[in-house]
Design a protein around this motif. Structure first.
Motif, mmCIF file in Angstrom:
data_model
loop_
_atom_site.group_PDB
_atom_site.id
_atom_site.type_symbol
_atom_site.label_atom_id
_atom_site.label_comp_id
_atom_site.label_asym_id
_atom_site.label_seq_id
_atom_site.Cartn_x
_atom_site.Cartn_y
_atom_site.Cartn_z
ATOM 1 N N MET A 14 -7.366 -13.450 -3.786
ATOM 2 C CA MET A 14 -6.822 -12.024 -3.624
ATOM 3 C C MET A 14 -5.229 -11.964 -2.720
ATOM 4 N N TYR A 15 -4.248 -10.607 -3.468
ATOM 5 C CA TYR A 15 -3.388 -11.013 -2.964
ATOM 6 C C TYR A 15 -2.849 -11.205 -1.310
ATOM 7 N N TRP A 121 -0.300 -2.012 -3.019
ATOM 8 C CA TRP A 121 -1.120 -2.986 -3.137
ATOM 9 C C TRP A 121 -1.066 -4.682 -4.711
ATOM 10 N N GLY A 122 -1.008 -5.798 -3.690
ATOM 11 C CA GLY A 122 -1.045 -6.799 -5.432
ATOM 12 C C GLY A 122 0.130 -6.854 -5.490
#
Length: 219
Positions: A14-15, A121-122
């Motif tokens: 994940m980020y 986000w990300g």
């Protein structure tokens, strides 16, 4: 009763913000049904992964650790402050908090929505271009006796104040005033103004923070 999950999922690869103190999240399989007769995994993650609760030790050398977080503070009535009208790289001022607080501060636990996790986000700009808090806005919260602060950004400080080797001033102000900080909460657009919060970090002995499951309960 309605339950709203305010936590980001923790996923393999994940980020994470790009810094050597934020390790990559990695899952690996240790046991499988066909061989061991059970599924088991090894998980690598940092203390500040995804939705997480900060302890004062994060920036104060003699600060409290995450296993010492007072549970009575992490569970109870909370209030939404919506400042999603503040743009990227803009300061969140005391006047913005007052504008975003419809009924005036009624709770010691506040959830502050900037809308940033929903928008960024990300992405590479998540950590750099976020709205940020000022000492004036934090003092406004302190003057209203808050002791738990949830935000939908990765940290409350300006990127301009990020200097490796020096503590982040807004973090320090928050922790020196015995406020617990929870970062990277999500789904704040689904919240009413008042609700109950339950925010439980992993009980990691002696650590500076821990990922947690944060939920809102709406009557």
């Amino acid at each position: 009763m309605k339950i709203i999950d305010l936590s980001l999922p923790i996923e393999n690869g994940m980020y994470m913000p790009k810094a050597y103190w934020h390790p990559e999240v990695a899952f690996s399989v240790l046991g499988v049904h066909e061989k061991e007769g059970r599924m088991s995994r090894k998980i690598q993650l940092g203390t500040h992964t995804g939705t997480h609760v900060d302890a004062a030790l994060h920036f104060l050398p003699n600060g409290a650790t995450i296993d010492e977080a007072p549970l009575e503070r992490l569970i109870g009535e909370a209030q939404l402050i919506d400042v999603s009208f503040v743009g990227p790289r803009q300061a969140i001022k005391a006047a913005d908090l007052e504008r975003g607080c419809k009924s005036g501060i009624k709770c010691s636990r506040v959830v502050i929505r900037t809308g940033w996790v929903e928008r960024a986000w990300g992405t590479d700009v998540f950590g750099k271009d976020k709205p940020y808090f000022t000492k004036e806005s934090i003092q406004w919260l302190l003057d209203h006796n808050i002791n738990l602060m949830l935000i939908d950004t990765g940290d409350p400080d300006s990127d301009d104040d990020f200097v490796v080797g020096k503590p982040a001033p807004i973090h320090v102000m928050i922790f020196e005033n015995d406020v617990t900080l929870i970062e990277n909460v999500t789904n704040l657009d689904k919240l009413p103004e008042f609700f109950k919060i339950i925010a439980l970090p992993l009980k990691l002995k002696g650590c500076d923070a821990a990922p947690g499951r944060v939920i809102a309960i709406v009557d």
